[in-house]
Write an enzyme that holds these catalytic residues in place. Structure first.
Site, PDB file in Angstrom:
ATOM      1  N   LYS A 111       0.851  -1.189   0.000  1.00  0.00           N
ATOM      2  CA  LYS A 111       0.000   0.000   0.000  1.00  0.00           C
ATOM      3  C   LYS A 111       0.886   1.238   0.000  1.00  0.00           C
ATOM      4  CE  LYS A 111      -2.997   2.842   2.848  1.00  0.00           C
ATOM      5  NZ  LYS A 111      -3.856   2.956   4.031  1.00  0.00           N
ATOM      6  N   GLY A 122      -8.631   8.772   9.772  1.00  0.00           N
ATOM      7  CA  GLY A 122      -8.897   8.842  11.209  1.00  0.00           C
ATOM      8  C   GLY A 122     -10.020   9.782  11.608  1.00  0.00           C
ATOM      9  N   GLY A 179     -11.660   7.340   6.346  1.00  0.00           N
ATOM     10  CA  GLY A 179     -12.850   8.140   6.574  1.00  0.00           C
ATOM     11  C   GLY A 179     -14.057   7.388   7.092  1.00  0.00           C
ATOM     12  N   ASN A 188      -9.159   1.286   9.736  1.00  0.00           N
ATOM     13  CA  ASN A 188      -8.412   0.946  10.943  1.00  0.00           C
ATOM     14  C   ASN A 188      -9.064   1.599  12.163  1.00  0.00           C
ATOM     15  OD1 ASN A 188      -4.832   0.713  11.673  1.00  0.00           O
ATOM     16  ND2 ASN A 188      -6.535   0.469  13.049  1.00  0.00           N
TER      17      ASN A 188
END
Lengths: 264, 67
Positions: free
Chosen positions: A101, A162, A189, A210
């Site tokens: 990534k 976040g 998001g 996450n």
């Protein structure tokens, strides 16, 4: 139903990708990953802590690469050069693993992607044989350029990393999906289950999150909610929703056989 | 003695030190790490052969939790 997510020629049955950061401990990380049903997990590459006992348990023990597909990321990198070096280290660390990534950030407040550096890093990495899943803005022109460079998945933000603000611009995600053939995965998001469902209903190939899981009061329960939401959103997309209209003039119950009014 | 910088910290080593010996001194033998010397990857298979020089900058990394 045979509906798999295919990235760089490999097939996955889960469309939920989960980050391994911010959990209380490795036990919680593992429990949340299990509950999410994810098969692809992002990991960060960081300097080893030279003062620390080298025999302490590591992420690799808690989240075995034999069970999950690792997606080493370049979070925290602000230049193409740092991102490329980080992923070369990741490939060495993970025995030649090429699925990565790429994420090159623009500023530490917003964590908004720097697309100029991202494009530059993507070119280098693709030329070195990496399979690059790329975090980017929701700009459809940049998304197409990243696909043309050879990235294997385009991962636009839905809102800032976040932030948990959800899908702020579904129209741009649609513009990207209309232009790009490789999987489009919402990265960043998502705040709660409905956000994941909306992303999937729009036709995204997957969602990556996450903080939405790790930052929930009960991360394991939220991981399971995200699994269901991702599956529900995907099923709704495949089912094809009814058209929206202000009036239907078409009730769900038969119009014939209604009992007669007694007041005449 | 030579001075090398490991993850940004200066470290004194013997003149004829290779990367394998440094890895051993740090307790990382057999651990899953990756090493870069002066911004170039050093493959695990070359740890024995790769001699360290005064002023070398090494990055030693592992995988940690992250999004």
């Amino acid at each position: 139903m045979n509906d798999h997510l295919i990235i760089a020629g490999k097939s996955y049955s889960s469309r939920l990708l989960v980050g391994t950061g911010k959990y209380k401990d490795f036990a919680e990380t593992r429990a949340a990953l299990d509950a999410s049903g994810t098969e692809i997990v992002t990991v960060a590459i960081r300097r080893t802590n030279l003062g620390q006992n080298p025999n302490e348990p590591s992420l690799l023990d808690a989240v075995p690469p034999s069970k999950y597909t690792y997606l080493p990321n370049t979070a925290g990198c602000y230049t193409a050069d740092d991102a490329v070096r980080t992923l070369r280290l990741a490939r060495e660390l993970l025995d030649g693993h090429s699925l990565v990534k790429l994420e090159v950030l623009g500023d530490p407040q917003s964590l908004y992607p720097n697309v100029i550096e991202t494009l530059s890093a993507a070119k280098t990495l693709v030329s070195e044989g990496f399979h690059v899943m790329v975090y980017t803005s929701d700009d459809p022109i940049i998304a197409k350029q990243l696909e043309d460079i050879g990235c294997v998945a385009i991962m636009p933000l839905a809102s800032l990393i976040g932030s948990g603000m959800g899908i702020l611009n579904p129209w741009n995600l649609q513009l990207i999906m209309d232009r790009v053939k490789v999987p489009v995965i919402v990265d960043a998001g998502v705040g709660t289950a409905s956000d994941a469902a909306i992303a999937m209903e729009l036709g995204c190939a997957g969602v990556l999150m996450n903080t939405a899981i790790a930052g929930a009061k009960n991360p394991v329960l939220m991981a399971s909610a995200m699994k269901m939401a991702t599956e529900a959103g995907r099923a709704a997309y495949l089912a094809g929703r009814m058209p929206k209209k202000l009036y239907s003039a078409s009730p769900s119950s038969p119009t014939a056989g209604i009992i007669a009014s007694v007041r005449s | 003695m030579i001075t090398v910088y490991v993850n940004g910290t200066a470290r004194q080593l013997a003149d004829d030190c290779n990367i394998a010996r440094l890895v051993d001194e740090l307790g990382y033998s057999g651990k899953r790490i990756a090493i870069e010397c002066n911004a170039d990857i050093v493959p695990r298979s070359l740890y024995e052969k790769h001699m360290l020089h005064d002023g070398d900058r090494l990055e030693i990394v592992g995988a940690v939790g992250g999004g």
